[in-house]
Design a protein around this motif. Structure first.
Motif, PDB file in Angstrom:
ATOM      1  N   MET A 234       0.832  -1.201   0.000  1.00 29.82           N
ATOM      2  CA  MET A 234       0.000   0.000   0.000  1.00 29.82           C
ATOM      3  C   MET A 234       0.869   1.254   0.000  1.00 29.82           C
ATOM      4  O   MET A 234       1.903   1.288   0.663  1.00 29.82           O
TER       5      MET A 234
ATOM      6  N   ASP B 107      -0.112   5.590   0.076  1.00 34.64           N
ATOM      7  CA  ASP B 107      -1.166   6.598   0.148  1.00 34.64           C
ATOM      8  C   ASP B 107      -0.809   7.847  -0.652  1.00 34.64           C
ATOM      9  O   ASP B 107       0.367   8.147  -0.875  1.00 34.64           O
TER      10      ASP B 107
ATOM     11  N   HIS C 266      -2.812  11.809  -2.434  1.00 33.52           N
ATOM     12  CA  HIS C 266      -3.937  12.735  -2.581  1.00 33.52           C
ATOM     13  C   HIS C 266      -3.842  13.394  -3.942  1.00 33.52           C
ATOM     14  O   HIS C 266      -2.759  13.699  -4.425  1.00 33.52           O
TER      15      HIS C 266
ATOM     16  N   ALA D  80      -6.845   0.207  -6.265  1.00 27.50           N
ATOM     17  CA  ALA D  80      -6.762   1.437  -5.473  1.00 27.50           C
ATOM     18  C   ALA D  80      -8.026   1.615  -4.657  1.00 27.50           C
ATOM     19  O   ALA D  80      -9.122   1.225  -5.074  1.00 27.50           O
TER      20      ALA D  80
ATOM     21  N   TRP E 131     -10.316   4.665  -2.974  1.00 22.18           N
ATOM     22  CA  TRP E 131     -10.570   6.083  -3.244  1.00 22.18           C
ATOM     23  C   TRP E 131     -11.583   6.605  -2.243  1.00 22.18           C
ATOM     24  O   TRP E 131     -12.550   5.915  -1.917  1.00 22.18           O
TER      25      TRP E 131
ATOM     26  N   ASP F   8      -8.647  11.392  -2.237  1.00 26.57           N
ATOM     27  CA  ASP F   8      -7.578  10.715  -1.516  1.00 26.57           C
ATOM     28  C   ASP F   8      -7.531   9.291  -2.044  1.00 26.57           C
ATOM     29  O   ASP F   8      -8.558   8.754  -2.486  1.00 26.57           O
ATOM     30  N   TRP F   9      -6.371   8.678  -1.978  1.00 27.65           N
ATOM     31  CA  TRP F   9      -6.256   7.327  -2.518  1.00 27.65           C
ATOM     32  C   TRP F   9      -5.183   6.522  -1.797  1.00 27.65           C
ATOM     33  O   TRP F   9      -4.279   7.075  -1.178  1.00 27.65           O
ATOM     34  N   THR F  10      -5.342   5.218  -1.898  1.00 28.75           N
ATOM     35  CA  THR F  10      -4.313   4.271  -1.483  1.00 28.75           C
ATOM     36  C   THR F  10      -4.128   3.309  -2.642  1.00 28.75           C
ATOM     37  O   THR F  10      -5.070   2.607  -3.029  1.00 28.75           O
TER      38      THR F  10
ATOM     39  N   ASP G 111       7.521   5.055   1.584  1.00 30.01           N
ATOM     40  CA  ASP G 111       6.078   5.147   1.820  1.00 30.01           C
ATOM     41  C   ASP G 111       5.346   3.822   1.664  1.00 30.01           C
ATOM     42  O   ASP G 111       4.187   3.699   2.066  1.00 30.01           O
TER      43      ASP G 111
ATOM     44  N   LYS H 123     -14.033   2.397   2.082  1.00 27.37           N
ATOM     45  CA  LYS H 123     -13.576   3.184   0.939  1.00 27.37           C
ATOM     46  C   LYS H 123     -13.924   2.505  -0.379  1.00 27.37           C
ATOM     47  O   LYS H 123     -13.918   1.276  -0.474  1.00 27.37           O
TER      48      LYS H 123
ATOM     49  N   HIS I  25     -13.379   0.960  -3.836  1.00 28.97           N
ATOM     50  CA  HIS I  25     -12.252   0.112  -4.238  1.00 28.97           C
ATOM     51  C   HIS I  25     -12.364  -0.156  -5.732  1.00 28.97           C
ATOM     52  O   HIS I  25     -13.437  -0.515  -6.219  1.00 28.97           O
TER      53      HIS I  25
END
Length: 191
Positions: free
Chosen positions: A10, A12, A14, A56, A58, A76-78, A110, A155, A157
């Motif tokens: 993962m 993260d 933005h 991801a 979102w 925002d995202w991962t 990260d 979130k 997906h």
């Protein structure tokens, strides 16, 4: 559907994935680590696997930025890459160090290894460009989920079955997934 807990790399970030340098850097970081893990698994554990497609999560403070306004700058995202559960944190740490040794990706510090437990989800396959998802998401969020006596939780997906660098936008295939909770469960959860 009920989605089991799965393990992911993962990272993260933005902002608009089309213009955010952080999004591109996240992709350029996740894949080298994923392939280091794949090769370690094959060599050390005699277990090979295919690196799965990019995924991801979102979210935004106002979820209409996904359906009505499509204001990607507020997202925002991962970024996610699934890895098999048999890979340990020790193997992950070694893969990160290997990726760091020669031309280290800019976001190497990260990347993390975590489990994702989504549980009950609603999902659909979207064929077309990412920008054409808004109508499908609006129908999923505003019509289908409430009509089934559920509320969104967690979130949004996405699973990218097509390589967006190589497939024409109108032919891209993306799984759109949303964790949900039953209305009764939501009511009892707040007691």
């Amino acid at each position: 559907m009920d989605v089991p807990t799965m393990q992911y790399l993962m990272i993260d970030g933005h902002g608009d994935p089309n213009t955010s340098p952080a999004f591109a850097a996240a992709i350029e970081t996740a894949y080298p680590v994923a392939y280091k893990l794949k090769f370690a698994s094959k060599q050390d554990l005699l277990r090979d696997y295919v690196v799965p497609p990019l995924e991801a999560l979102w979210w935004a403070d106002d979820m209409t930025t996904f359906t009505t306004s499509r204001d990607k700058a507020r997202w925002d995202w991962t970024l996610l890459l699934m890895v098999p559960s048999w890979l340990s944190r020790t193997m992950f740490a070694a893969a990160v160090e290997q990726a760091r040794t020669k031309n280290p990706p800019t976001r190497i510090d990260d990347v993390r290894l975590e489990d994702l437990a989504e549980g009950r989800c609603v999902q659909t396959l979207h064929v077309g460009s990412f920008d054409d998802e808004a109508a499908v998401l609006a129908q999923l969020h505003d019509d289908f989920i409430p009509s089934q006596g559920m509320h969104m939780t967690g979130k949004h997906h996405e699973i990218y079955l097509s390589d967006f660098r190589r497939v024409a936008p109108e032919k891209q295939r993306t799984i759109l997934r949303q964790p949900v909770i039953a209305e009764e469960a939501q009511g009892t959860a707040s007691l």
